[in-house]
Design a protein around this motif. Sequence first.
Motif, PDB file in Angstrom:
ATOM      1  N   ASN A   1       0.773  -1.086  -0.046  1.00  0.00           N
ATOM      2  CA  ASN A   1       0.033   0.045  -0.138  1.00  0.00           C
ATOM      3  C   ASN A   1       0.794   1.409  -0.114  1.00  0.00           C
ATOM      4  OD1 ASN A   1      -2.349  -1.248   0.108  1.00  0.00           O
ATOM      5  ND2 ASN A   1      -2.395  -1.418   2.084  1.00  0.00           N
ATOM      6  N   GLU A   2       1.656   1.422   0.875  1.00  0.00           N
ATOM      7  CA  GLU A   2       2.520   2.195   0.694  1.00  0.00           C
ATOM      8  C   GLU A   2       3.598   2.905  -0.823  1.00  0.00           C
ATOM      9  OE1 GLU A   2       3.155   1.402   5.784  1.00  0.00           O
ATOM     10  OE2 GLU A   2       5.426   1.315   4.077  1.00  0.00           O
ATOM     11  N   VAL A   3       4.130   1.567  -0.800  1.00  0.00           N
ATOM     12  CA  VAL A   3       4.566   1.896  -2.412  1.00  0.00           C
ATOM     13  C   VAL A   3       3.789   2.459  -3.722  1.00  0.00           C
ATOM     14  CG1 VAL A   3       5.716   0.547  -4.472  1.00  0.00           C
ATOM     15  CG2 VAL A   3       6.337  -0.179  -2.380  1.00  0.00           C
ATOM     16  N   ASN A   4       2.478   1.898  -3.287  1.00  0.00           N
ATOM     17  CA  ASN A   4       1.611   2.417  -4.507  1.00  0.00           C
ATOM     18  C   ASN A   4       1.322   4.144  -4.453  1.00  0.00           C
ATOM     19  OD1 ASN A   4       0.378   0.124  -6.206  1.00  0.00           O
ATOM     20  ND2 ASN A   4       1.029  -0.737  -4.238  1.00  0.00           N
ATOM     21  N   GLU A   5       1.100   4.727  -2.132  1.00  0.00           N
ATOM     22  CA  GLU A   5       1.095   5.441  -2.492  1.00  0.00           C
ATOM     23  C   GLU A   5       2.246   6.747  -2.878  1.00  0.00           C
ATOM     24  OE1 GLU A   5       0.050   5.583   1.601  1.00  0.00           O
ATOM     25  OE2 GLU A   5      -2.179   4.409   1.692  1.00  0.00           O
ATOM     26  N   GLN A   6       3.417   5.913  -2.231  1.00  0.00           N
ATOM     27  CA  GLN A   6       4.293   7.424  -2.839  1.00  0.00           C
ATOM     28  C   GLN A   6       4.747   7.599  -3.840  1.00  0.00           C
ATOM     29  OE1 GLN A   6       6.746   8.649  -0.986  1.00  0.00           O
ATOM     30  NE2 GLN A   6       7.280   7.368   1.096  1.00  0.00           N
ATOM     31  N   TYR A   7       4.469   5.781  -5.106  1.00  0.00           N
ATOM     32  CA  TYR A   7       4.869   6.012  -6.205  1.00  0.00           C
ATOM     33  C   TYR A   7       3.935   6.646  -7.387  1.00  0.00           C
ATOM     34  CZ  TYR A   7       4.732   4.532 -11.950  1.00  0.00           C
ATOM     35  OH  TYR A   7       4.899   4.648 -12.690  1.00  0.00           O
ATOM     36  N   ASN A   8       2.388   6.791  -7.221  1.00  0.00           N
ATOM     37  CA  ASN A   8       1.334   8.327  -7.066  1.00  0.00           C
ATOM     38  C   ASN A   8       1.467   9.630  -6.500  1.00  0.00           C
ATOM     39  OD1 ASN A   8       0.110   6.464  -8.471  1.00  0.00           O
ATOM     40  ND2 ASN A   8      -1.629   5.881  -6.524  1.00  0.00           N
ATOM     41  N   SER A   9       2.872   9.416  -5.648  1.00  0.00           N
ATOM     42  CA  SER A   9       3.075  11.352  -4.839  1.00  0.00           C
ATOM     43  C   SER A   9       3.501  11.638  -5.985  1.00  0.00           C
ATOM     44  CB  SER A   9       2.637  10.828  -3.411  1.00  0.00           C
ATOM     45  OG  SER A   9       4.132  10.016  -3.557  1.00  0.00           O
ATOM     46  N   ILE A  10       4.554  10.742  -6.492  1.00  0.00           N
ATOM     47  CA  ILE A  10       5.675  10.880  -7.497  1.00  0.00           C
ATOM     48  C   ILE A  10       5.745  11.194  -8.918  1.00  0.00           C
ATOM     49  CG2 ILE A  10       8.554   9.993  -8.008  1.00  0.00           C
ATOM     50  CD1 ILE A  10       8.773   9.046  -4.892  1.00  0.00           C
ATOM     51  N   VAL A  11       4.803   9.818  -8.706  1.00  0.00           N
ATOM     52  CA  VAL A  11       4.370  10.009 -11.111  1.00  0.00           C
ATOM     53  C   VAL A  11       3.864  11.349 -10.671  1.00  0.00           C
ATOM     54  CG1 VAL A  11       4.217   8.508 -12.781  1.00  0.00           C
ATOM     55  CG2 VAL A  11       5.908   8.100 -10.436  1.00  0.00           C
TER      56      VAL A  11
END
Length: 582
Positions: free
Chosen positions: A569-579
């Motif tokens: 879940n955190e990886v998806n949140e981080q990825y979306n916040s960056i990209v």
Amino acid sequence: MKKYRWGAALLAAALLVTTAFSGCSGDTTASSGGGASSQADAASTGGTESTGGDSGSDLPVWQQPFEETVKLDVVIGWDSDPSIKEGTTPETNALRTVAKDLFNIELNFLWMVPNDQYSDKLAMQLSSGEIPDILMLDSAYFYEFLDSGYLRDLTSAYDEYASDQLKSTIDYFGDAPKTYSSRDGKLYGVPALLDTSESVAGLYYRSDWLEALDMEVPTDIDGVNDMLIALAKYGPTVNGGQSTAGLGSTSTVLNTNFALAAYFQCYGSYPNKWVMRDGQLVNGFMLDETLDALKGLKYLYDNGGLAPDFATWNSDQFEQRVTSDQVAATFGTYYIAAYPLNLNKDANHEAEWAEIDLATLGGSSKAAMNQVSINHFNVVTKDAPEYAEAALMKLLSLSLSANSNSTDDKTIYNGLDLPENGASIFFLPVYMYFPTPWEQYRENIWAAYEAQDPSGLQTAVEQEWYGYMNDYLTDGNDCENLGTAWGMYKSRLSEDMGIAIGLSTKNSGNYEPAYYYGPATTTEQRVSSTLNDLAVSFIVEYIMGQKTDADWESFRQSWYDLGGTDWTNEVNEQYNSIVNPQ
């Protein structure tokens, strides 16, 4: 250097640093004390091409000196390098002299430690609330610093002071590097990038043995497994009866080189990669295809294709067995022909290796390739002195210009860019990698070889590679320094091995993208080691028959229950916040 009061999250990241940046064989606060937008008023570099002043007016902007000395507090991890003038240290590095004498940038080393001590030393430095003015940050640090407001906006400085070579180096890799280095349209780090084609793995195998067995090169994974078993049985007939691993692997089974991660890719499973499925990033080891790969490995083990003690091999044992004809095949990226397969060629001149491109195996087989490969971010911290942003761009531009790949006119350095005169980009506190222009070098060198005329080759690297290729292709196994010449040719210039496979994969688009590149999440910091150990244990136990298909779902559920769900879940949140920032 200023003192800061660090938050708990940042201190946690500081204590978990594991990467030392020097010597490789990865915010919201406006500038204080004078930002990039004010630098043109006080630096001598007024325009985009020349200052219009008396000193350095004919030089490109990035080479023009500051009117007043810019002093920067820096730190470094480093190791001695035999290719550089004996006795050279970061303090005596000739490029430090260039920075002072040509640019009027003074580097004050707060401390210098060996690379293996750098992480602990930097963590202690940060826990005391002190931070250098410029430095290199891995992804976990970079995003922590960014979120905490400790980085300066580099946008204006990059636009005005970065050399054309620095800009083209970043642009070479497309939009992703700047995306990962920016927030709200502002650049906060200059990413040091590695070519993603260099991350592509293939299967290297003893082609002379396969020929002796009168077997065809396999075209699917079942054929690969049969080949590995046959090679394992053949090895002792030609190596003095020594036991032979059809597929050689070290005990770090989930590594890409000399291990088993790329074997899983042959089945469409991707350990250590975050891949996109149905619009969400998932850990590539959790895919259903992983069980198919495990069945393949067990088949190899049961039929002699894997060494009985494969799970105990360390790197030294692997190297020794490769050298002595006890490894018939192994997975790895482009460079492994240059090391350690070259050791086998030196020990047995008749040994020959070839490489199988995973994309040729059909079915679900497809090599993984990183979407972006950032080794570190070069940054300026919040309270660095005035003009530090411009100084950073000049230093990074220098690190590229001094590289042996660069075709810059280097007469301005008076030889202080040369290793024999004590120059090393890796002894600078910040630096960039020069992206190897693989396709252009290969084209140039092959043209020179066919004409038997290397006079048109412009860089020292091209000349060196040409020499190795010419020696090997001219004299074959009788050439001088056989292992080195063979390894350099096969890894860099061969048409069907080494980097040629990575370039073909990248250009074809036929690969599995590894999408996520960002900071280690909170859960990752806490559980990644545990989850990795859990996965390695399951792999080994399954291969050896201690686990079965019936245990797969319980293992996968344990992985998620022990932190995998939160991590995903955190990886998806981080990825979306960056990209895809909102």
